[in-house]
Write a protein that holds these residues in place. Structure first.
Motif, PDB file in Angstrom:
ATOM      1  N   ALA A   1       0.818  -1.217   0.000  1.00  0.00           N
ATOM      2  CA  ALA A   1       0.000   0.000   0.000  1.00  0.00           C
ATOM      3  C   ALA A   1       0.854   1.270   0.000  1.00  0.00           C
ATOM      4  CB  ALA A   1      -0.936  -0.004   1.213  1.00  0.00           C
ATOM      5  N   GLY A   2       2.173   1.101   0.071  1.00  0.00           N
ATOM      6  CA  GLY A   2       3.065   2.261   0.043  1.00  0.00           C
ATOM      7  C   GLY A   2       3.370   2.850   1.408  1.00  0.00           C
ATOM      8  N   PHE A   3       3.101   2.098   2.467  1.00  0.00           N
ATOM      9  CA  PHE A   3       3.376   2.559   3.829  1.00  0.00           C
ATOM     10  C   PHE A   3       4.516   1.750   4.439  1.00  0.00           C
ATOM     11  CE2 PHE A   3      -1.353   2.951   3.310  1.00  0.00           C
ATOM     12  CZ  PHE A   3      -1.373   4.316   3.091  1.00  0.00           C
ATOM     13  N   VAL A   4       5.628   1.667   3.726  1.00  0.00           N
ATOM     14  CA  VAL A   4       6.731   0.800   4.130  1.00  0.00           C
ATOM     15  C   VAL A   4       7.260   1.164   5.515  1.00  0.00           C
ATOM     16  CG1 VAL A   4       9.052  -0.030   3.547  1.00  0.00           C
ATOM     17  CG2 VAL A   4       7.383   0.396   1.734  1.00  0.00           C
ATOM     18  N   LYS A   5       7.614   2.423   5.699  1.00  0.00           N
ATOM     19  CA  LYS A   5       8.229   2.846   6.955  1.00  0.00           C
ATOM     20  C   LYS A   5       7.271   2.672   8.134  1.00  0.00           C
ATOM     21  CE  LYS A   5      10.737   6.617   9.100  1.00  0.00           C
ATOM     22  NZ  LYS A   5      11.086   8.011   9.077  1.00  0.00           N
ATOM     23  N   GLU A   6       6.028   3.101   7.961  1.00  0.00           N
ATOM     24  CA  GLU A   6       5.046   2.994   9.029  1.00  0.00           C
ATOM     25  C   GLU A   6       4.774   1.528   9.382  1.00  0.00           C
ATOM     26  OE1 GLU A   6       4.713   4.598   6.159  1.00  0.00           O
ATOM     27  OE2 GLU A   6       4.168   6.677   6.554  1.00  0.00           O
ATOM     28  N   GLY A   7       4.643   0.707   8.364  1.00  0.00           N
ATOM     29  CA  GLY A   7       4.398  -0.719   8.596  1.00  0.00           C
ATOM     30  C   GLY A   7       5.560  -1.386   9.303  1.00  0.00           C
ATOM     31  N   LEU A   8       6.773  -1.022   8.898  1.00  0.00           N
ATOM     32  CA  LEU A   8       7.960  -1.600   9.526  1.00  0.00           C
ATOM     33  C   LEU A   8       8.054  -1.179  10.990  1.00  0.00           C
ATOM     34  CD1 LEU A   8      10.548  -3.250   9.341  1.00  0.00           C
ATOM     35  CD2 LEU A   8      11.710  -1.184   8.523  1.00  0.00           C
ATOM     36  N   GLU A   9       7.787   0.077  11.271  1.00  0.00           N
ATOM     37  CA  GLU A   9       7.857   0.552  12.662  1.00  0.00           C
ATOM     38  C   GLU A   9       6.873  -0.198  13.558  1.00  0.00           C
ATOM     39  OE1 GLU A   9       7.208   4.773  12.245  1.00  0.00           O
ATOM     40  OE2 GLU A   9       9.274   5.136  11.612  1.00  0.00           O
ATOM     41  N   THR A  10       5.648  -0.363  13.092  1.00  0.00           N
ATOM     42  CA  THR A  10       4.643  -1.081  13.876  1.00  0.00           C
ATOM     43  C   THR A  10       5.030  -2.547  14.031  1.00  0.00           C
ATOM     44  OG1 THR A  10       2.901   0.413  13.155  1.00  0.00           O
ATOM     45  CG2 THR A  10       2.193  -1.731  13.989  1.00  0.00           C
ATOM     46  N   THR A  11       5.467  -3.144  12.941  1.00  0.00           N
ATOM     47  CA  THR A  11       5.864  -4.554  12.974  1.00  0.00           C
ATOM     48  C   THR A  11       7.011  -4.769  13.952  1.00  0.00           C
ATOM     49  OG1 THR A  11       5.143  -4.864  10.685  1.00  0.00           O
ATOM     50  CG2 THR A  11       6.690  -6.487  11.561  1.00  0.00           C
ATOM     51  N   LEU A  12       8.016  -3.911  13.906  1.00  0.00           N
ATOM     52  CA  LEU A  12       9.158  -4.046  14.819  1.00  0.00           C
ATOM     53  C   LEU A  12       8.744  -3.842  16.271  1.00  0.00           C
ATOM     54  CD1 LEU A  12      11.983  -2.269  12.783  1.00  0.00           C
ATOM     55  CD2 LEU A  12      11.779  -4.725  13.292  1.00  0.00           C
ATOM     56  N   ARG A  13       7.814  -2.921  16.509  1.00  0.00           N
ATOM     57  CA  ARG A  13       7.341  -2.689  17.878  1.00  0.00           C
ATOM     58  C   ARG A  13       6.725  -3.971  18.447  1.00  0.00           C
ATOM     59  NH1 ARG A  13       3.999   1.442  17.191  1.00  0.00           N
ATOM     60  NH2 ARG A  13       2.078   0.252  17.276  1.00  0.00           N
ATOM     61  N   TYR A  14       5.834  -4.618  17.684  1.00  0.00           N
ATOM     62  CA  TYR A  14       5.213  -5.857  18.165  1.00  0.00           C
ATOM     63  C   TYR A  14       6.218  -7.005  18.227  1.00  0.00           C
ATOM     64  CZ  TYR A  14       0.564  -3.832  18.133  1.00  0.00           C
ATOM     65  OH  TYR A  14      -0.527  -3.062  18.411  1.00  0.00           O
ATOM     66  N   TYR A  15       7.112  -7.064  17.268  1.00  0.00           N
ATOM     67  CA  TYR A  15       8.157  -8.098  17.248  1.00  0.00           C
ATOM     68  C   TYR A  15       8.991  -8.024  18.526  1.00  0.00           C
ATOM     69  CZ  TYR A  15      12.936  -9.688  16.262  1.00  0.00           C
ATOM     70  OH  TYR A  15      14.179 -10.251  16.342  1.00  0.00           O
ATOM     71  N   ARG A  16       9.401  -6.825  18.895  1.00  0.00           N
ATOM     72  CA  ARG A  16      10.235  -6.656  20.093  1.00  0.00           C
ATOM     73  C   ARG A  16       9.433  -6.826  21.380  1.00  0.00           C
ATOM     74  NH1 ARG A  16      12.710  -1.793  16.932  1.00  0.00           N
ATOM     75  NH2 ARG A  16      14.504  -2.825  15.963  1.00  0.00           N
ATOM     76  N   LEU A  17       8.227  -6.304  21.395  1.00  0.00           N
ATOM     77  CA  LEU A  17       7.401  -6.346  22.596  1.00  0.00           C
ATOM     78  C   LEU A  17       6.985  -7.768  22.971  1.00  0.00           C
ATOM     79  CD1 LEU A  17       5.949  -4.548  24.715  1.00  0.00           C
ATOM     80  CD2 LEU A  17       3.988  -4.490  23.166  1.00  0.00           C
ATOM     81  N   PHE A  18       6.629  -8.572  21.963  1.00  0.00           N
ATOM     82  CA  PHE A  18       6.106  -9.908  22.221  1.00  0.00           C
ATOM     83  C   PHE A  18       7.058 -11.029  21.825  1.00  0.00           C
ATOM     84  CE2 PHE A  18       2.376  -7.213  22.058  1.00  0.00           C
ATOM     85  CZ  PHE A  18       1.693  -7.628  23.194  1.00  0.00           C
ATOM     86  N   LYS A  19       8.265 -10.667  21.383  1.00  0.00           N
ATOM     87  CA  LYS A  19       9.274 -11.671  20.997  1.00  0.00           C
ATOM     88  C   LYS A  19       8.720 -12.637  19.942  1.00  0.00           C
ATOM     89  CE  LYS A  19      12.040 -10.372  24.481  1.00  0.00           C
ATOM     90  NZ  LYS A  19      11.740  -8.976  24.653  1.00  0.00           N
ATOM     91  N   VAL A  20       8.007 -12.055  18.982  1.00  0.00           N
ATOM     92  CA  VAL A  20       7.414 -12.848  17.905  1.00  0.00           C
ATOM     93  C   VAL A  20       8.529 -13.287  16.961  1.00  0.00           C
ATOM     94  CG1 VAL A  20       5.767 -12.838  16.005  1.00  0.00           C
ATOM     95  CG2 VAL A  20       5.305 -11.482  18.045  1.00  0.00           C
TER      96      VAL A  20
END
Length: 183
Positions: free
Chosen positions: A102-121
């Motif tokens: 959808a063209g929201f690369v940076k925003e999507g990556l930031e959210t994804t990394l936040r959940y990845y780090r928070l929940f150790k996904v």
């Protein structure tokens, strides 16, 4: 098959194929599909369905290439279904991929990394899509770092034309300092 009425026209949605059809059973143009997806998926009460059904809905929206709808559904899941790590393992890669499309690369990556780090996904698909986002942002060192995590997680196998092998090829092609990496 579900019937949808938009702008006075009749359309159909085949959930097994995640495909919209017009009244002649032809596939509509992409802008019409987006409108149909918004209408169809927003009509579903996600508070009353099981996690598996919600995940299926998200997958259907992505398969229908309704990326903004996919993002909205994932964000709803993040707010309401976050307690299940297995759900996050499935949803996070889909969310990040939809954001990229959808063209929201940076925003999507930031959210994804936040959940990845928070929940150790952790999942190979998640690491691959994170690496692809970094590649989109021309951060090839982090792209390679996550590609290597995905590689290790899937036991050292890449294949010839799966997403991980394509990520390695992109890194090699686009980053002169990484042109000698092995697949």
């Amino acid at each position: 098959m579900n019937t949808i009425f938009v702008d006075g026209e009749v359309y159909y949605y085949d959930s097994d194929k995640a495909t919209f059809f017009d009244e002649n059973f032809m596939i509509p143009d992409p802008p019409v599909i987006q409108k149909l997806a918004e209408t169809y998926f927003s009509s579903i009460d996600t508070t009353t369905i099981a996690d598996e059904q919600f995940i299926s809905l998200i997958k259907q929206a992505k398969k229908a290439e309704a990326y903004k709808v996919t993002i909205k559904l994932c964000e709803t899941a993040f707010r309401t279904r976050i307690d299940e790590l297995s759900t996050l393992r499935v949803i996070l890669p889909i969310y990040n991929s939809a954001c990229r499309n959808a063209g929201f690369v940076k925003e999507g990556l930031e959210t994804t990394l936040r959940y990845y780090r928070l929940f150790k996904v952790d999942s190979s698909a998640l690491f691959t899509t994170i690496g692809s986002s970094y590649c989109d942002l021309e951060d090839y060192d982090n792209a390679l770092k996550f590609a290597n995590k995905a590689y290790a997680m899937q036991g050292g196998g890449v294949g010839y034309n799966n997403e991980l092998s394509l990520l390695y090829k992109r890194i090699r092609k686009l980053s002169p300092s990484h042109s000698n990496i092995d697949e």
